[in-house]
Motif scaffolding. Structure first.
Motif, short mmCIF file in Angstrom:
data_model
loop_
_atom_site.label_atom_id
_atom_site.label_comp_id
_atom_site.label_asym_id
_atom_site.label_seq_id
_atom_site.Cartn_x
_atom_site.Cartn_y
_atom_site.Cartn_z
N TYR A 87 0.82 -1.22 0.00
CA TYR A 87 0.00 0.00 0.00
C TYR A 87 0.85 1.27 0.00
N PHE A 88 2.17 1.13 -0.18
CA PHE A 88 3.03 2.30 -0.13
C PHE A 88 2.71 3.29 -1.25
N LEU A 89 2.22 2.80 -2.41
CA LEU A 89 1.84 3.72 -3.49
C LEU A 89 0.69 4.62 -3.06
N VAL A 90 -0.27 4.05 -2.33
CA VAL A 90 -1.37 4.86 -1.81
C VAL A 90 -0.85 5.85 -0.78
N PHE A 91 0.08 5.39 0.07
CA PHE A 91 0.64 6.28 1.09
C PHE A 91 1.36 7.46 0.45
N GLY A 132 12.45 0.13 5.52
CA GLY A 132 12.80 1.36 6.22
C GLY A 132 13.11 2.49 5.26
N SER A 133 13.81 2.20 4.16
CA SER A 133 14.12 3.25 3.19
C SER A 133 12.86 3.78 2.52
N LYS A 134 11.90 2.91 2.24
CA LYS A 134 10.66 3.36 1.62
C LYS A 134 9.82 4.20 2.58
N ILE A 138 8.54 8.16 2.06
CA ILE A 138 7.22 8.77 2.29
C ILE A 138 7.36 9.98 3.21
N CYS A 139 8.24 9.88 4.21
CA CYS A 139 8.49 11.03 5.09
C CYS A 139 9.06 12.20 4.29
N ARG A 140 9.94 11.91 3.36
CA ARG A 140 10.51 12.96 2.51
C ARG A 140 9.42 13.63 1.68
N THR A 141 8.48 12.83 1.17
CA THR A 141 7.37 13.39 0.40
C THR A 141 6.53 14.32 1.27
N SER A 210 13.87 7.13 -2.10
CA SER A 210 13.61 7.07 -0.67
C SER A 210 14.82 7.46 0.14
N SER A 211 16.01 7.22 -0.37
CA SER A 211 17.22 7.52 0.38
C SER A 211 17.59 8.97 0.20
N PHE A 212 18.07 9.56 1.27
CA PHE A 212 18.50 10.96 1.21
C PHE A 212 19.68 11.13 0.27
#
Length: 670
Positions: A87-91, A132-134, A138-141, A210-212
């Motif tokens: 569900y990460f795409l929805v997130f 964890g990277s993904k 999402i946090c970066r988004t 996802s990675s900085f």
């Protein structure tokens, strides 16, 4: 009549169409939520459908309604396990939409990270890193599409947990960087940093965003010409100015056979040495007294039999056993508080930082430096000095500019503990030194940082002066002494050190083991005297302002009453010697007469002695104990009179006397 009927029918039809649209929207979103929850394979199809709706100007509202429905109805029903990745795409789409509060998604991601930590094992290393990277992606988004104030509480908890407990090192490091930026960098500049990878020419973003560190940094060369005079607009300063800035320091060369041995290592040695080595080292130890003399032959340690001397040795052994031997373990550190700041106008002019003017005001219009590293070096014996890192710093606004006229210009600048607006543009910096000898010196400061346009800035800043007053520390309290016993311990330690540093002391050949059990040390005392022509009121104020933490006792009723009423000095021993028949050994140095103080001057021409009456009333004594790292002491006995004060000084490190006269004069005559 006919037109009214048409109007009525038309309005009714529009309401029916609106109800049908609402009904369609309701059933559609319920159907999509249920299907997505039951069949995970439909997630990409559902996301593609929502993307098409969001891309259409007429149906954009429907796409937002569907995302809101997913946030409201889908997230609470999801089972938190490894399959949540589907569900990460929805997130991602929910995180991109700034109309949806991020609270629910952050709570779900936090629970998911906790599950990843709990279920981590030898076979889940790669899976933990991927998930964890993904999550950080999402946090970066969220950071790119939401205001920091909406994210701060929930996102800071998620990132803090990841920094502390997540098993993968790369994920922990990335989370730490995001957390630093969330705390330190204002919103618009934060989004500018996160988008900078997509704006660099010739560099395509990595598919694993996802990675900085997903975007390669451009290789920019350092401009040495621009870095020559950076100290003129990047300022590094002490928070508390020194009373005395010594432009020199007394350095002792090694006087022993081993010419490579530093002078500050003399007087401390390992207790495992053989008898021949002990004799060789003992022959080089200088015993300092009123008349400096060298001991050419080793002597056996004194076997103390007197009860008074035995008690002094016991106190000193307990004290020295708490002092770490810096040769075998980390020594005591001193800390110097400083600030770093830079001026915006010369910085922009020299480094060509052009910020877009559209829609920028307040702090968003100021330049900033990122990932600053301060490195230190010194020729003084301060050990290895750790570098200091500053994630973000705003430039100072131009002078004579009504920069703070806006009502919201400082809303996104963190202000700690009620600091003023000017403090928002200063970064607090702490210099940690581990002195191996209590001597003044200079610390050279070098900076390496990054401008907003990617240029690397490096160069040398103003050096920081380290004074003898920076070496002043409170004596270490042993572990078995605590609470109400501390003031009494300090008073007893002062008396023991005062006696041990005297020229007639019987403990001169006694050795004291240091903490760690390897090193032993001895006390080689010396003494001095300083007359201060200042009234008692000025002296008391100076002691309370600069030396209050080191006062261990106040003696005699007049001075005790004055200091107690002022209430600044506390947790010490108060002694009224006028009512105490048994005077303390440190109450008054026996080499000076009690009563009014007279100084004798000799006239070489007439060989006549004259006496100058400098004070007519003694009101009491201050006893001050100062620890000088790594293992030395400085003792003041201040005989306070109405118009003058006589300071008797004793120490087990005689070179520090070269700086004490200037310090005392600056202390009371500044």
């Amino acid at each position: 009549m006919y037109s009214s009927a048409n109007t009525f029918l038309g309005g009714r039809q529009s309401r029916l169409d609106h109800l049908r649209a609402l009904s369609f929207t309701y059933y559609t979103r319920r159907m999509l939520v249920d299907l997505t929850l039951e069949f995970q394979g439909l997630v990409p199809v559902t996301v593609a459908f929502i993307d098409r709706l969001l891309g259409c100007s007429k149906h954009c509202w429907l796409g937002e309604r569907l995302l809101q429905a997913f946030d409201e109805y889908l997230l609470p029903k999801l089972k938190i396990d490894y399959r949540l990745e589907s569900y990460f795409l929805v997130f991602e789409r929910i995180a991109e939409n700034d109309t949806i509060p991020p609270v629910g998604l952050l709570e779900l991601l936090t629970k998911f990270m906790i599950i990843l930590v709990d279920k981590h094992g030898p076979d889940t290393g790669l899976k933990s890193w991927s998930h964890g990277s993904k999550v950080l992606g999402i946090c970066r988004t969220m950071l790119m599409h939401h205001h920091s104030s909406r994210l701060f509480l929930g996102l800071s908890r998620l990132l803090t947990f990841t920094c502390l407990y997540f098993p993968d090192l790369e994920v922990r490091d990335d989370a730490r960087i995001y957390l630093r930026m969330l705390i330190c960098v204002p919103g618009r500049k934060l989004r500018h940093i996160l988008n900078i990878g997509e704006q660099l020419p010739g560099i395509s973003p990595s598919p694993h965003s996802s990675s900085f560190f997903s975007v390669q940094s451009p290789r920019l060369s350092r401009d040495l010409k621009k870095s020559r005079n950076i100290s003129s607009y990047i300022h590094f300063e002490r928070v508390v100015p020194l009373l005395v800035k010594h432009s020199w320091s007394l350095s002792l060369s090694s006087l022993g056979i081993d010419g490579n041995k530093p002078g500050y290592l003399e007087g401390i040695w390992d207790n495992e040495l053989t008898s021949e080595q002990t004799e060789l080292d003992s022959s080089t130890i200088i015993q300092l007294s009123s008349e400096t003399e060298r001991i050419d032959q080793p002597q056996e340690p004194l076997r103390v039999m007197d009860s008074k001397i035995s008690e002094i040795v016991r106190i000193l052994r307990m004290h020295f056993s708490s002092i770490p031997d810096f040769r075998h373990m980390p020594g005591l550190k001193i800390r110097i508080s400083c600030t770093l700041r830079f001026k915006s106008e010369p910085f922009n002019r020299i480094w060509g930082v052009d910020l877009p003017a559209n829609g920028l005001d307040g702090v968003d219009a100021l330049p900033a430096i990122y990932a600053t590293v301060l490195k230190y070096s010194s020729s003084a014996p301060y050990g290895s000095i750790p570098s200091y890192h500053i994630p973000f710093l705003l430039g100072e606004p131009p002078e004579n500019n009504n920069f703070f006229s806006g009502t919201n210009c400082l809303d996104i600048v963190p202000v700690e503990n009620g600091s003023g607006e000017e403090e928002s543009f200063k970064a607090p910096v702490m210099i940690e030194l581990e002195p191996q000898e209590p001597t003044p010196g200079l610390v050279d400061v070098f900076i390496e940082t990054n401008a907003e346009n990617g240029q690397i800035i490096s160069g040398q800043l103003q050096s920081i002066t380290v004074g003898i007053e920076d070496m002043f520390l409170k004596a270490i309290v042993p572990d078995d002494v605590g609470g109400d016993a501390v003031p009494g311990y300090y008073a007893d330690l002062f008396s023991a050190l005062w006696e041990a540093c005297g020229t007639t002391c019987s403990t001169g050949r006694e050795t004291f083991p240091l903490k760690g059990g390897k090193g032993i040390s001895a006390i080689n005392g010396t003494r001095s005297v300083k007359l201060l022509e200042v009234p008692a009121t000025s002296l008391i104020q100076a002691v309370e302002r600069y030396l209050a933490p080191f006062v261990v006792s106040v003696n005699d009723e007049p001075l005790v009453n004055i200091v107690r009423e002022r209430g600044i000095i506390s947790d010490i021993i108060w002694k009224d010697l006028t009512s105490d028949s048994a005077h303390d050994v440190t109450a008054l140095d026996t080499s000076f007469d009690s009563g009014p103080l007279y100084l004798k001057y000799t006239d070489d021409e007439h060989e006549q002695a004259t006496h100058s009456h400098t004070s007519n009333k003694n009101i009491g004594f201050f006893h001050i104990l100062i620890f000088l790292p790594p293992r030395f002491h400085l003792l003041f006995q201040m005989e306070v009179c109405d118009l003058s004060t006589l300071v008797r000084i004793r120490t087990d490190h005689w070179p520090c006397l070269a700086y004490i006269d200037d310090y005392l004069e600056a202390l009371f005559f500044a």
